[in-house]
Design a protein around this motif. Structure first.
Motif, PDB file in Angstrom:
ATOM      1  N   THR A  83       0.974 -18.523 -62.026  1.00 43.14           N
ATOM      2  CA  THR A  83       1.614 -19.651 -62.709  1.00 43.14           C
ATOM      3  C   THR A  83       2.672 -19.195 -63.716  1.00 43.14           C
ATOM      4  N   ALA A 134      -2.374 -27.705 -63.040  1.00 42.51           N
ATOM      5  CA  ALA A 134      -2.583 -26.274 -62.790  1.00 42.51           C
ATOM      6  C   ALA A 134      -3.236 -26.061 -61.422  1.00 42.51           C
ATOM      7  N   THR A 137      -7.807 -21.398 -60.038  1.00 39.12           N
ATOM      8  CA  THR A 137      -7.790 -20.002 -60.480  1.00 39.12           C
ATOM      9  C   THR A 137      -8.597 -19.147 -59.510  1.00 39.12           C
TER      10      THR A 137
END
Length: 261
Positions: A83, A134, A137
């Protein structure tokens, strides 16, 4: 009776028709070629969309270009999203709404794949950065449609300097790669699914509209060829009308001469 065909006016009309016939023929032939090209393209893209996904490195590689015939093939890649080098693409629409595409590098052992994660609405102003959810992860496996790098030639979009930080106008993979700390695959992937899915995410893009496979070009081709018949038919109609008028005129003169006698 038909000596009028050699008059200046009629010679000009003959030449006009002789020019129009091959012109209409070749215009129709050009549209037919576009029809065949677009039909083949539509068939190819439809087959690519229906094909089973394959690893991205089977069709693309670092620094390469996506083969024309592999556009929209479903591919997979596994890696971690970066990111820190995420970009947003300005002036992109979805369902008539203006916003941004979100492009995030997915770093894999073979190199980074630029992933178009989808669409987000524009911010408060044209230059404001949008709110971007987002990505997941950790390790992520993405599936998406393989696309070639965007250029002015294949999009019609002209890039410019002076854009706000993190914003671009084209997903020009080689140019984007210049600012990244790792090697990058030649194309990019338009996300359709990912595991794990994560939370909120940009709105996924729909598959391409393959349209009628050049049906409009086929209609234009038939139209140009019909114009040939119209041109010839018009020429014949004018010829017959002129001959009829001459016959009527001569008949009238004969009647007048007979009455005078």
């Amino acid at each position: 009776m038909y000596r009028f065909l050699l008059s200046r006016r009629w010679v000009g009309l003959h030449l006009l028709v002789l020019v129009l016939i091959p012109t209409f023929f070749f215009l129709g032939r050009w549209q037919w070629g576009r029809f065949e090209e677009r039909s083949a393209d539509s068939t190819r893209i439809t087959a690519n969309l229906a094909a089973a996904p394959v690893p991205v490195d089977r069709l693309d590689r670092v620094g390469a270009s996506v083969p024309y015939g592999d556009r929209y093939r479903l591919v997979t890649a596994t890696g971690r999203y970066d990111t820190a080098h995420q970009l947003v693409v300005r002036r992109r629409t979805l369902n008539s709404r203006v916003g941004f595409y979100v492009v995030t590098p997915l770093v894999t052992p073979q190199g980074a794949v630029l992933v178009n994660r989808g669409w987000v609405p524009a911010g408060a102003t044209a230059d404001a950065s949008p709110q971007v959810p987002a990505p997941p992860t950790g390790q992520v496996t993405v599936t998406g449609r393989l696309r070639p790098a965007e250029t002015r030639d294949n999009t019609g979009i002209r890039t410019r300097s002076g854009l706000p930080s993190g914003q671009i106008l084209l997903i020009d993979t080689p140019r984007i790669a210049e600012g990244l700390p790792y090697a990058v695959f030649g194309g990019f992937v338009e996300l359709t699914a990912q595991q794990p899915q994560g939370g909120a995410s940009p709105e996924l893009l729909p598959p391409p509209d393959v349209g009628a496979g050049g049906g409009l070009n086929l209609a234009y081709a038939v139209q140009w060829w019909l114009f040939i018949g119209i041109a010839v038919g018009g020429w014949v109609l004018l010829l017959r009308r002129e001959a009829r008028d001459l016959r009527a005129e001569r008949a009238s003169q004969a009647v007048t001469a007979g009455a005078a006698m």
